[in-house]
Design a protein around this motif. Structure first.
Motif, PDB file in Angstrom:
ATOM      1  N   GLY A   1     -23.961 -11.870 -45.576  1.00 36.72           N
ATOM      2  CA  GLY A   1     -22.682 -12.007 -44.899  1.00 36.72           C
ATOM      3  C   GLY A   1     -21.902 -10.705 -44.893  1.00 36.72           C
ATOM      4  N   ASP A   2     -20.962 -10.587 -43.948  1.00 37.36           N
ATOM      5  CA  ASP A   2     -20.141  -9.393 -43.791  1.00 37.36           C
ATOM      6  C   ASP A   2     -21.013  -8.134 -43.714  1.00 37.36           C
ATOM      7  N   THR A   3     -22.143  -8.254 -43.023  1.00 39.77           N
ATOM      8  CA  THR A   3     -23.129  -7.174 -42.958  1.00 39.77           C
ATOM      9  C   THR A   3     -23.616  -7.052 -41.525  1.00 39.77           C
ATOM     10  N   VAL A   4     -23.682  -5.800 -41.045  1.00 37.10           N
ATOM     11  CA  VAL A   4     -24.088  -5.559 -39.662  1.00 37.10           C
ATOM     12  C   VAL A   4     -25.429  -4.827 -39.648  1.00 37.10           C
ATOM     13  N   HIS A   5     -25.707  -4.129 -38.560  1.00 37.27           N
ATOM     14  CA  HIS A   5     -26.982  -3.440 -38.400  1.00 37.27           C
ATOM     15  C   HIS A   5     -27.036  -2.205 -39.305  1.00 37.27           C
ATOM     16  N   ALA A   6     -28.263  -1.774 -39.623  1.00 39.41           N
ATOM     17  CA  ALA A   6     -28.510  -0.519 -40.349  1.00 39.41           C
ATOM     18  C   ALA A   6     -27.922  -0.525 -41.757  1.00 39.41           C
TER      19      ALA A   6
ATOM     20  N   GLY B   1     -24.863   6.581 -45.375  1.00 37.51           N
ATOM     21  CA  GLY B   1     -24.111   7.485 -44.520  1.00 37.51           C
ATOM     22  C   GLY B   1     -23.734   6.883 -43.180  1.00 37.51           C
ATOM     23  N   MET B   2     -24.366   5.777 -42.806  1.00 41.77           N
ATOM     24  CA  MET B   2     -24.017   5.133 -41.537  1.00 41.77           C
ATOM     25  C   MET B   2     -22.674   4.441 -41.688  1.00 41.77           C
TER      26      MET B   2
ATOM     27  N   GLU C   1     -17.458  -0.423 -35.960  1.00 33.06           N
ATOM     28  CA  GLU C   1     -17.044  -0.835 -34.612  1.00 33.06           C
ATOM     29  C   GLU C   1     -18.249  -0.895 -33.671  1.00 33.06           C
ATOM     30  N   GLY C   2     -19.205  -0.019 -33.890  1.00 31.23           N
ATOM     31  CA  GLY C   2     -20.419  -0.016 -33.085  1.00 31.23           C
ATOM     32  C   GLY C   2     -21.495  -0.938 -33.608  1.00 31.23           C
ATOM     33  N   GLY C   3     -21.197  -1.628 -34.711  1.00 27.40           N
ATOM     34  CA  GLY C   3     -22.136  -2.623 -35.229  1.00 27.40           C
ATOM     35  C   GLY C   3     -23.174  -2.098 -36.184  1.00 27.40           C
ATOM     36  N   ALA C   4     -22.990  -0.887 -36.733  1.00 30.51           N
ATOM     37  CA  ALA C   4     -23.971  -0.310 -37.654  1.00 30.51           C
ATOM     38  C   ALA C   4     -23.239   0.315 -38.836  1.00 30.51           C
ATOM     39  N   GLN C   5     -23.528  -0.173 -40.048  1.00 31.59           N
ATOM     40  CA  GLN C   5     -22.827   0.339 -41.224  1.00 31.59           C
ATOM     41  C   GLN C   5     -23.664   0.101 -42.477  1.00 31.59           C
ATOM     42  N   TYR C   6     -23.711   1.121 -43.337  1.00 31.40           N
ATOM     43  CA  TYR C   6     -24.389   0.974 -44.625  1.00 31.40           C
ATOM     44  C   TYR C   6     -23.660  -0.051 -45.480  1.00 31.40           C
TER      45      TYR C   6
ATOM     46  N   GLU D   1     -24.047  -1.233 -49.458  1.00 29.14           N
ATOM     47  CA  GLU D   1     -24.746  -0.983 -50.716  1.00 29.14           C
ATOM     48  C   GLU D   1     -25.306  -2.260 -51.332  1.00 29.14           C
ATOM     49  N   ILE D   2     -24.542  -3.334 -51.257  1.00 29.36           N
ATOM     50  CA  ILE D   2     -24.991  -4.589 -51.879  1.00 29.36           C
ATOM     51  C   ILE D   2     -26.213  -5.133 -51.155  1.00 29.36           C
ATOM     52  N   ALA D   3     -26.148  -5.183 -49.821  1.00 32.43           N
ATOM     53  CA  ALA D   3     -27.292  -5.704 -49.060  1.00 32.43           C
ATOM     54  C   ALA D   3     -28.513  -4.804 -49.215  1.00 32.43           C
ATOM     55  N   ASP D   4     -28.285  -3.497 -49.269  1.00 38.91           N
ATOM     56  CA  ASP D   4     -29.382  -2.554 -49.463  1.00 38.91           C
ATOM     57  C   ASP D   4     -30.065  -2.821 -50.808  1.00 38.91           C
TER      58      ASP D   4
END
Length: 241
Positions: free
Chosen positions: A200-205, A210-211, A215-220, A222-225
């Protein structure tokens, strides 16, 4: 004391194109499982190579593969659509390139050819799923991280023998919930043994350090990684036992 990681590059071919793999292992002569690392749309870059090294640290042969061709790379963080488009348009070509990488892994002197898996990120997640979709019995596990899920449409789906694990950011705009449900149905209909971890609360990439383009739908994330990587290592302990 951690064993020293040995790395190097090796060429392989599908009979038409030469590709370049990055191979990481801890040396010695004992055969061990191999994990292929399929790249995102920029091609094989430091992210995939570092994952191969992490896999070597875990006791495997980590092989960052190449689906574009030796020396063909995009630019991280930029639009690499021109590289990915031909393979998305010709999934049979993509399949053949992926299976050439599997053949390369099987032939490596440190690899136990009966214990091979593949992971992939973004476009590489689709690649991992496409290996499973071939119906191969040569790859025992496939893991997709923030992948995309369109089916290859290469005729009737063969039974899927590869065990599948999917890590998905629930708010990923490239794979909305209806795509995830369609993938679940596809895997179920093919008789696959599959697992979905949605964050949850997680988008692409979400594995790309560093991502930061929420707003563009891609963000690092840490927890999901961290959680997805831990789950993947546990998956490998199970399927390679």
């Amino acid at each position: 004391m951690m064993s020293k990681i040995e790395t190097g590059y090796a060429d392989y071919s599908d009979g038409k194109t030469t590709f370049e793999a990055f191979v990481a292992h801890t040396g010695g002569t004992e055969k061990r499982p191999a994990v292929l690392v399929a790249h995102q749309w920029a091609g094989q870059i430091d992210h995939e190579r570092s994952r191969a090294e992490q896999l070597a640290e875990a006791g495997y042969v980590g092989i960052a593969i190449d689906t574009y061709g030796k020396g063909v790379r995009g630019t991280p963080g930029q639009d690499n659509g021109a590289l990915i488009a031909p393979l998305m348009a010709d999934r049979a070509l993509l399949r053949d390139r992926l299976m050439a990488a599997v053949a390369f892994a099987k032939a490596h002197p440190l690899v136990d050819p009966s214990r091979i898996a593949i992971i992939g990120f973004c476009f590489g997640g689709l690649c991992a799923l496409d290996v499973a979709r071939t119906g191969t019995t040569e790859v025992v596990g496939a893991v997709s991280f923030h992948g995309i899920y369109p089916q290859p449409n290469l005729g009737p789906q063969a039974p899927i023998h590869t065990k599948v694990q999917v890590h998905h950011g629930w708010e990923d705009p490239l794979a909305p919930p209806q795509d995830v449900l369609a993938l679940a149905k596809e895997l179920t209909d093919a008789g696959a043994q599959w697992q979905l971890n949605a964050y949850g609360d997680t988008v692409h990439a979400f594995t790309a350090k560093g991502m930061n383009n929420r707003e563009g739908g891609a963000q690092y994330n840490e927890i999901a990684d961290r959680r997805s990587w831990q789950a993947t290592l546990l998956f490998f302990e199970e399927i390679f036992a």
